[in-house]
Design a protein around this motif. Structure first.
Motif, PDB file in Angstrom:
ATOM      1  N   TYR A  21      16.442  55.056  49.104  1.00 19.60           N
ATOM      2  CA  TYR A  21      16.952  55.745  50.111  1.00 19.60           C
ATOM      3  C   TYR A  21      16.942  57.312  49.895  1.00 19.60           C
ATOM      4  N   TYR A  48       5.533  56.710  59.376  1.00 20.81           N
ATOM      5  CA  TYR A  48       6.053  55.583  59.077  1.00 20.81           C
ATOM      6  C   TYR A  48       7.429  55.604  60.260  1.00 20.81           C
ATOM      7  N   ASP A  49       7.659  54.679  60.949  1.00 18.51           N
ATOM      8  CA  ASP A  49       8.908  54.960  61.736  1.00 18.51           C
ATOM      9  C   ASP A  49      10.052  54.650  60.774  1.00 18.51           C
ATOM     10  N   THR A  50      11.163  55.404  60.905  1.00 22.47           N
ATOM     11  CA  THR A  50      12.424  55.309  60.358  1.00 22.47           C
ATOM     12  C   THR A  50      13.455  55.867  61.258  1.00 22.47           C
ATOM     13  N   HIS A  51      14.738  55.950  60.772  1.00 23.18           N
ATOM     14  CA  HIS A  51      16.014  56.317  61.682  1.00 23.18           C
ATOM     15  C   HIS A  51      16.803  56.756  60.541  1.00 23.18           C
ATOM     16  N   ILE A  71      18.284  57.819  54.901  1.00 24.20           N
ATOM     17  CA  ILE A  71      17.096  57.287  55.508  1.00 24.20           C
ATOM     18  C   ILE A  71      16.415  56.560  54.485  1.00 24.20           C
ATOM     19  N   ASP A  72      16.094  55.226  55.071  1.00 21.28           N
ATOM     20  CA  ASP A  72      15.656  54.084  54.270  1.00 21.28           C
ATOM     21  C   ASP A  72      14.089  54.284  53.912  1.00 21.28           C
ATOM     22  N   PRO A  75      10.234  51.162  54.200  1.00 22.75           N
ATOM     23  CA  PRO A  75       8.806  50.992  55.027  1.00 22.75           C
ATOM     24  C   PRO A  75       7.706  51.498  54.321  1.00 22.75           C
TER      25      PRO A  75
END
Length: 101
Positions: A21, A48-51, A71-72, A75
């Motif tokens: 992360y 890439y989708d993230t949040h 933020i991970d 993915p």
């Protein structure tokens, strides 16, 4: 007038690289969408989708408990392998799209 470049630069800790992360410091939250709001990170021409995830914490410091923001990276772990001491840059390209440099 030239558009101002928005960048978040961070040197990864051992914990960040091991757990995959990027920590977002509280004073830098304003550079990103609010926690939980989806956005995209572009890396090597793919998005890439993230949040931003809120994580409860009891680590060192005067405020206990408190939260951390992160933020991970899982993915896109197949194409980006973070390591301790690596400097990462997230540059805002447009609303809800950031490029990982």
């Amino acid at each position: 007038m030239a558009k101002e470049t928005v960048r978040y630069i961070r040197k990864l800790s051992g914990e960040e690289s091991n757990e995959r992360y990027i920590m977002i410091l509280g004073d830098s939250l304003k550079l990103f969408p609010k926690p939980g709001v989806p956005f995209k990170i572009k890396f090597q021409k793919k998005e890439y989708d993230t949040h931003i995830k809120v994580v409860d914490c009891w680590c060192m410091g005067p405020k206990k408990p408190h939260v951390h923001y992160r933020i991970d990276l899982t993915p896109f772990i197949q194409v980006f392998r973070p390591h301790y001491g690596q400097t990462v840059t997230l540059e805002k390209i447009k609303d809800n799209l950031y490029e990982l440099i």
